[in-house]
Write a protein that holds these residues in place. Structure first.
Motif, mmCIF file in Angstrom:
data_model
loop_
_atom_site.group_PDB
_atom_site.id
_atom_site.type_symbol
_atom_site.label_atom_id
_atom_site.label_comp_id
_atom_site.label_asym_id
_atom_site.label_seq_id
_atom_site.Cartn_x
_atom_site.Cartn_y
_atom_site.Cartn_z
ATOM 1 N N CYS A 118 0.861 -1.184 0.000
ATOM 2 C CA CYS A 118 0.000 0.000 0.000
ATOM 3 C C CYS A 118 0.901 1.239 0.000
ATOM 4 O O CYS A 118 1.821 1.329 0.821
ATOM 5 C CB CYS A 118 -0.879 -0.039 1.248
ATOM 6 S SG CYS A 118 -1.735 1.521 1.599
ATOM 7 N N PRO A 119 0.673 2.213 -0.887
ATOM 8 C CA PRO A 119 1.526 3.412 -0.930
ATOM 9 C C PRO A 119 1.499 4.213 0.379
ATOM 10 O O PRO A 119 2.389 5.016 0.618
ATOM 11 C CB PRO A 119 0.920 4.232 -2.077
ATOM 12 C CG PRO A 119 0.171 3.258 -2.899
ATOM 13 C CD PRO A 119 -0.328 2.201 -1.951
ATOM 14 N N ARG A 120 0.509 3.967 1.237
ATOM 15 C CA ARG A 120 0.377 4.737 2.470
ATOM 16 C C ARG A 120 0.984 4.008 3.659
ATOM 17 O O ARG A 120 1.690 4.611 4.452
ATOM 18 C CB ARG A 120 -1.123 4.981 2.705
ATOM 19 C CG ARG A 120 -1.470 6.198 3.496
ATOM 20 C CD ARG A 120 -2.917 6.620 3.247
ATOM 21 N NE ARG A 120 -3.830 5.509 3.064
ATOM 22 C CZ ARG A 120 -4.962 5.583 2.358
ATOM 23 N NH1 ARG A 120 -5.341 6.697 1.784
ATOM 24 N NH2 ARG A 120 -5.730 4.522 2.224
ATOM 25 N N CYS A 121 0.718 2.686 3.794
ATOM 26 C CA CYS A 121 1.121 1.989 5.026
ATOM 27 C C CYS A 121 1.983 0.755 4.761
ATOM 28 O O CYS A 121 2.391 0.086 5.699
ATOM 29 C CB CYS A 121 -0.112 1.602 5.834
ATOM 30 S SG CYS A 121 -0.981 0.168 5.158
ATOM 31 N N LYS A 122 2.215 0.431 3.488
ATOM 32 C CA LYS A 122 3.093 -0.684 3.079
ATOM 33 C C LYS A 122 2.508 -2.075 3.302
ATOM 34 O O LYS A 122 3.171 -3.069 3.046
ATOM 35 C CB LYS A 122 4.487 -0.603 3.746
ATOM 36 C CG LYS A 122 5.182 0.761 3.615
ATOM 37 C CD LYS A 122 5.361 1.161 2.160
ATOM 38 C CE LYS A 122 5.930 2.581 2.051
ATOM 39 N NZ LYS A 122 5.669 3.194 0.746
ATOM 40 N N THR A 123 1.266 -2.179 3.814
ATOM 41 C CA THR A 123 0.592 -3.485 3.906
ATOM 42 C C THR A 123 0.286 -3.981 2.488
ATOM 43 O O THR A 123 0.025 -3.174 1.598
ATOM 44 C CB THR A 123 -0.725 -3.330 4.699
ATOM 45 O OG1 THR A 123 -0.412 -2.778 5.974
ATOM 46 C CG2 THR A 123 -1.440 -4.655 4.884
ATOM 47 N N GLU A 124 0.322 -5.292 2.293
ATOM 48 C CA GLU A 124 0.048 -5.829 0.958
ATOM 49 C C GLU A 124 -1.397 -5.575 0.535
ATOM 50 O O GLU A 124 -2.331 -5.849 1.292
ATOM 51 C CB GLU A 124 0.278 -7.351 0.938
ATOM 52 C CG GLU A 124 1.687 -7.726 0.591
ATOM 53 C CD GLU A 124 1.845 -9.236 0.349
ATOM 54 O OE1 GLU A 124 0.862 -9.913 -0.001
ATOM 55 O OE2 GLU A 124 2.981 -9.711 0.514
ATOM 56 N N ILE A 125 -1.556 -5.065 -0.680
ATOM 57 C CA ILE A 125 -2.890 -4.854 -1.249
ATOM 58 C C ILE A 125 -3.544 -6.209 -1.492
ATOM 59 O O ILE A 125 -2.910 -7.117 -2.033
ATOM 60 C CB ILE A 125 -2.792 -4.079 -2.584
ATOM 61 C CG1 ILE A 125 -2.112 -2.721 -2.404
ATOM 62 C CG2 ILE A 125 -4.162 -3.940 -3.244
ATOM 63 C CD1 ILE A 125 -2.831 -1.764 -1.515
ATOM 64 N N HIS B 174 -9.927 -4.305 -5.199
ATOM 65 C CA HIS B 174 -8.594 -4.143 -4.618
ATOM 66 C C HIS B 174 -8.665 -3.154 -3.464
ATOM 67 O O HIS B 174 -9.257 -2.085 -3.601
ATOM 68 C CB HIS B 174 -7.619 -3.624 -5.676
ATOM 69 C CG HIS B 174 -7.672 -4.400 -6.962
ATOM 70 N ND1 HIS B 174 -8.700 -4.260 -7.867
ATOM 71 C CD2 HIS B 174 -6.841 -5.336 -7.474
ATOM 72 C CE1 HIS B 174 -8.490 -5.078 -8.888
ATOM 73 N NE2 HIS B 174 -7.375 -5.743 -8.679
ATOM 74 N N PHE B 175 -8.018 -3.506 -2.341
ATOM 75 C CA PHE B 175 -8.038 -2.600 -1.190
ATOM 76 C C PHE B 175 -6.895 -2.918 -0.245
ATOM 77 O O PHE B 175 -6.274 -3.981 -0.331
ATOM 78 C CB PHE B 175 -9.384 -2.696 -0.457
ATOM 79 C CG PHE B 175 -9.615 -4.001 0.250
ATOM 80 C CD1 PHE B 175 -9.903 -5.150 -0.462
ATOM 81 C CD2 PHE B 175 -9.521 -4.082 1.634
ATOM 82 C CE1 PHE B 175 -10.096 -6.365 0.188
ATOM 83 C CE2 PHE B 175 -9.716 -5.296 2.295
ATOM 84 C CZ PHE B 175 -10.007 -6.435 1.567
ATOM 85 N N CYS B 176 -6.617 -1.995 0.676
ATOM 86 C CA CYS B 176 -5.601 -2.202 1.701
ATOM 87 C C CYS B 176 -6.303 -2.685 2.975
ATOM 88 O O CYS B 176 -7.116 -1.958 3.535
ATOM 89 C CB CYS B 176 -4.850 -0.909 1.985
ATOM 90 S SG CYS B 176 -3.787 -1.073 3.438
#
Ligand SMILES: [Zn+2]
Length: 268
Positions: free
Chosen positions: A241-248, A259-261
């Motif tokens: 995720c561009p904001r928190c780095k969790t995998e989309i 698609h979501f975080c």
């Protein structure tokens, strides 16, 4: 599939070329099912008065109180030069010829009486245009309050607001940190306000980039849309995720790839 920014890009290109041109002939090539191409012969001899858009539909105002409705479906492309394959419609005009190519046959190209959209329920019951005065926080909140379905699915229906498809719904919901599975009626007024703003900004940014080309979509002049470079979640499954780095993550919601975080867009 082409959504509002792609259709608006096509409209902006068509408008100066088509307005005031007379349609000299209309021919169909392997254009089935027939109901998607109904009454095209009524366009012959008519002049194109304006080139408009409603949601993902192009609406060409013709003389004689008729409208030529074009929906690009999944793979529809319009150009003023002959395609090698999959051409469904050729319109011969005074100055040039318009070709409609549609590989997968989800598109439409038909003539109706002006404003008579009964044969097209989506167009008939369509919500306000996102750039119009009618698309207010109050209207949007009221519309969402009426639906018990997942927010993403309801936005795709075109009823609360026109023009959104899979790409821009996923992007807008990521922008405002709303889980796509949240019921539409559970969205607070504060979140509705942020969502409305995000929808308008994302659609405008995409129009400036001439839309998103992932596969088939091309502008009338044959170019690709560049907004794919600005997508944050759509098509980015497994990437950070561009904001928190969790995998989309990617799930299927209402039959559509979503698609979501899972962290930013936690259901709670
Ligand atoms: Zn995130």
């Amino acid at each position: 599939m082409p959504e509002l920014p792609e259709v608006e890009t096509v409209r902006l290109e068509l408008e100066p070329i088509l307005v005031n041109q007379k349609i000299l002939s209309a021919s169909l090539v392997d254009a089935i099912p027939a109901k998607k191409y109904q009454d095209l012969e009524l366009a012959i001899g008519q002049t194109i008065k304006s080139v408009n858009r409603r949601g993902k539909f192009l609406i060409l105002e013709l003389s004689n109180n008729l409208e030529l409705i074009i929906h690009l479906g999944m793979t529809g492309v319009i150009a003023f030069k002959e395609f090698e394959k999959h051409v469904r419609v050729k319109l011969e005009l005074e100055n040039n010829s318009l070709y409609f190519q549609d590989v997968r046959r989800f598109g439409r190209f038909l003539v109706v009486k002006a404003k008579d959209y009964k044969s097209m329920p989506t167009l008939h019951k369509m919500g306000p245009e996102p750039f119009s005065k009618q698309f207010t926080n109050k209207q949007f909140f009221t519309a969402l309050q009426k639906s018990n379905t997942a927010l993403k699915t309801y936005l795709l229906s075109q009823k609360p607001v026109a023009g959104l498809g899979n790409i821009y719904v996923d992007e807008a919901l990521w922008q405002v940190k709303i889980n796509p599975q949240t019921k539409a009626k559970d969205i607070s007024l504060a979140k509705v306000k942020r969502l409305r703003k995000a929808i308008i900004e994302i659609l405008q940014a995409s129009i400036e980039a001439q839309g998103t080309t992932l596969n088939d979509y091309r502008t009338v002049s044959g170019e690709v849309g560049e907004y794919a470079n600005q997508l944050n979640v759509y098509g980015h499954t497994g990437e950070p995720c561009p904001r928190c780095k969790t995998e989309i993550e990617r799930i299927i919601l209402g039959g559509r790839s979503t698609h979501f975080c899972p962290k930013c867009q936690n259901i709670n």
